[in-house]
Design an enzyme around this catalytic site. Structure first.
Site, mmCIF file in Angstrom:
data_model
loop_
_atom_site.group_PDB
_atom_site.id
_atom_site.type_symbol
_atom_site.label_atom_id
_atom_site.label_comp_id
_atom_site.label_asym_id
_atom_site.label_seq_id
_atom_site.Cartn_x
_atom_site.Cartn_y
_atom_site.Cartn_z
ATOM 1 N N LYS A 1 0.847 -1.198 0.000
ATOM 2 C CA LYS A 1 0.000 0.000 0.000
ATOM 3 C C LYS A 1 0.873 1.235 0.000
ATOM 4 O O LYS A 1 1.729 1.408 0.859
ATOM 5 C CB LYS A 1 -0.921 0.035 1.216
ATOM 6 C CG LYS A 1 -1.847 1.265 1.242
ATOM 7 C CD LYS A 1 -2.759 1.263 2.436
ATOM 8 C CE LYS A 1 -2.088 1.785 3.684
ATOM 9 N NZ LYS A 1 -1.815 3.262 3.609
ATOM 10 N N ASP B 1 -3.353 4.255 -2.148
ATOM 11 C CA ASP B 1 -4.317 4.684 -1.131
ATOM 12 C C ASP B 1 -4.330 6.207 -1.027
ATOM 13 O O ASP B 1 -3.756 6.787 -0.112
ATOM 14 C CB ASP B 1 -3.933 4.036 0.215
ATOM 15 C CG ASP B 1 -4.830 4.438 1.356
ATOM 16 O OD1 ASP B 1 -6.004 4.776 1.101
ATOM 17 O OD2 ASP B 1 -4.365 4.416 2.505
ATOM 18 N N LYS C 1 -7.401 8.029 -1.401
ATOM 19 C CA LYS C 1 -8.708 8.425 -0.840
ATOM 20 C C LYS C 1 -9.261 9.686 -1.504
ATOM 21 O O LYS C 1 -9.609 10.671 -0.832
ATOM 22 C CB LYS C 1 -8.600 8.637 0.670
ATOM 23 C CG LYS C 1 -8.111 7.436 1.460
ATOM 24 C CD LYS C 1 -8.105 7.748 2.953
ATOM 25 C CE LYS C 1 -7.609 6.595 3.791
ATOM 26 N NZ LYS C 1 -6.141 6.384 3.657
ATOM 27 N N ASP D 1 -13.582 14.717 -4.165
ATOM 28 C CA ASP D 1 -13.702 16.033 -4.773
ATOM 29 C C ASP D 1 -14.930 16.000 -5.680
ATOM 30 O O ASP D 1 -15.679 15.020 -5.675
ATOM 31 C CB ASP D 1 -12.427 16.379 -5.558
ATOM 32 C CG ASP D 1 -12.126 17.873 -5.579
ATOM 33 O OD1 ASP D 1 -13.064 18.659 -5.865
ATOM 34 O OD2 ASP D 1 -10.974 18.258 -5.306
ATOM 35 N N THR E 1 -10.826 3.901 10.242
ATOM 36 C CA THR E 1 -10.762 3.118 11.476
ATOM 37 C C THR E 1 -10.317 3.957 12.661
ATOM 38 O O THR E 1 -10.300 3.475 13.790
ATOM 39 C CB THR E 1 -9.831 1.901 11.305
ATOM 40 O OG1 THR E 1 -8.590 2.315 10.741
ATOM 41 C CG2 THR E 1 -10.471 0.857 10.413
ATOM 42 N N ARG F 1 2.476 -0.606 10.797
ATOM 43 C CA ARG F 1 3.542 -0.512 11.801
ATOM 44 C C ARG F 1 3.903 -1.837 12.449
ATOM 45 O O ARG F 1 5.058 -2.046 12.829
ATOM 46 C CB ARG F 1 3.133 0.507 12.867
ATOM 47 C CG ARG F 1 3.283 1.941 12.392
ATOM 48 C CD ARG F 1 2.559 2.928 13.274
ATOM 49 N NE ARG F 1 1.118 2.914 13.026
ATOM 50 C CZ ARG F 1 0.271 3.819 13.522
ATOM 51 N NH1 ARG F 1 0.719 4.779 14.301
ATOM 52 N NH2 ARG F 1 -1.006 3.759 13.232
#
Length: 237
Positions: A32, A59, A61, A64, A122, A214
């Site tokens: 990603k 990614d 997102k 608009d 999330t 992470r």
């Protein structure tokens, strides 16, 4: 393809990122690329990952007006990423424009990138949804409604917490893709995520793909951690 474990390549120092990628050089990994990395490196990071045999989830997102998103997707589709996303909150016309842009921009004979929509981040919980975003509905209802709208718009799936996956499949069908971030091992810190689960729990809930950042990239041995989490994800134990 097999349900993927997607590694969030949120490592922005080039030397550290190159060391991390070196550990995965013998595997084809689903990576990603998020906003910060893409804005820093641009298309060359996509080119590098594709050259090395990896799959790419871009990614960004997008959110608009429909015309702007459609034109942007036409450009991004030429990069031949495997998956890309928008915010479902942009509405049906915007999502349809995104899909049209991807179709128009992809190279001849190349598959269209999968297009998925973010339902709720999330990092969002019910208190934030109600008090800050002024959405009074229960978060599960908001997520399932956005997912249904994404499906009506022709999208392939959504991004959501694994906790909402059973409801999404109930509303949109089992073949509708569910990509779930917020994945942690029991021993990991939650960080800024609120609605998190383990790889095993995500599998039990029916996620199509999981995104892990992470827990892997900040591990002492990223590749070994990747293999351990991939085994838990694939085998459910």
């Amino acid at each position: 393809m097999q349900r993927p474990l997607i590694v969030a390549l949120d490592v922005h120092q080039k030397e550290a990122r190159d060391r991390l990628l070196e550990t995965f050089k013998h595997d084809s990994i689903y990576m990603k690329v998020g906003m910060e990395l893409y804005y820093q490196e641009g298309p060359r990071i996509i080119e590098q990952l594709k050259k090395d045999g990896h799959h790419v989830f871009l990614d960004l997102k997008l959110h608009d007006i429909p015309n702007t998103v459609g034109r942007a997707m036409k450009v991004l589709s030429s990069l031949e990423v495997d998956m890309i996303n928008v915010h479902a909150a942009g509405g049906r016309k915007m999502m349809e424009a995104a899909l049209e842009g991807l179709e128009a921009g992809k190279p001849a004979n190349a598959p269209r990138p999968k297009l998925i929509a973010v339902t709720q981040l999330t990092s969002t919980d019910q208190e934030m949804l109600t008090d800050e975003l002024l959405i009074k509905e229960e978060i599960a209802h908001v997520v399932s409604t956005y997912a249904a709208l994404a499906k009506k718009s022709g999208l392939d799936g959504v991004v959501s917490s694994a906790l909402e996956v059973p409801l999404i499949h109930e509303v949109c069908g089992e073949d509708f893709l569910t990509v779930t971030p917020g994945i942690r091992r029991l021993s990991d810190a939650k960080g800024d995520q609120k609605r998190i689960v383990t790889p095993m729990k995500a599998k039990e809930l029916g996620s199509w793909g999981i995104v892990v950042g992470r827990s892997i990239t900040e591990s002492i041995d990223p590749y070994q951690t990747y293999l351990e989490m991939k085994k838990e994800w694939e085998e459910g134990k």
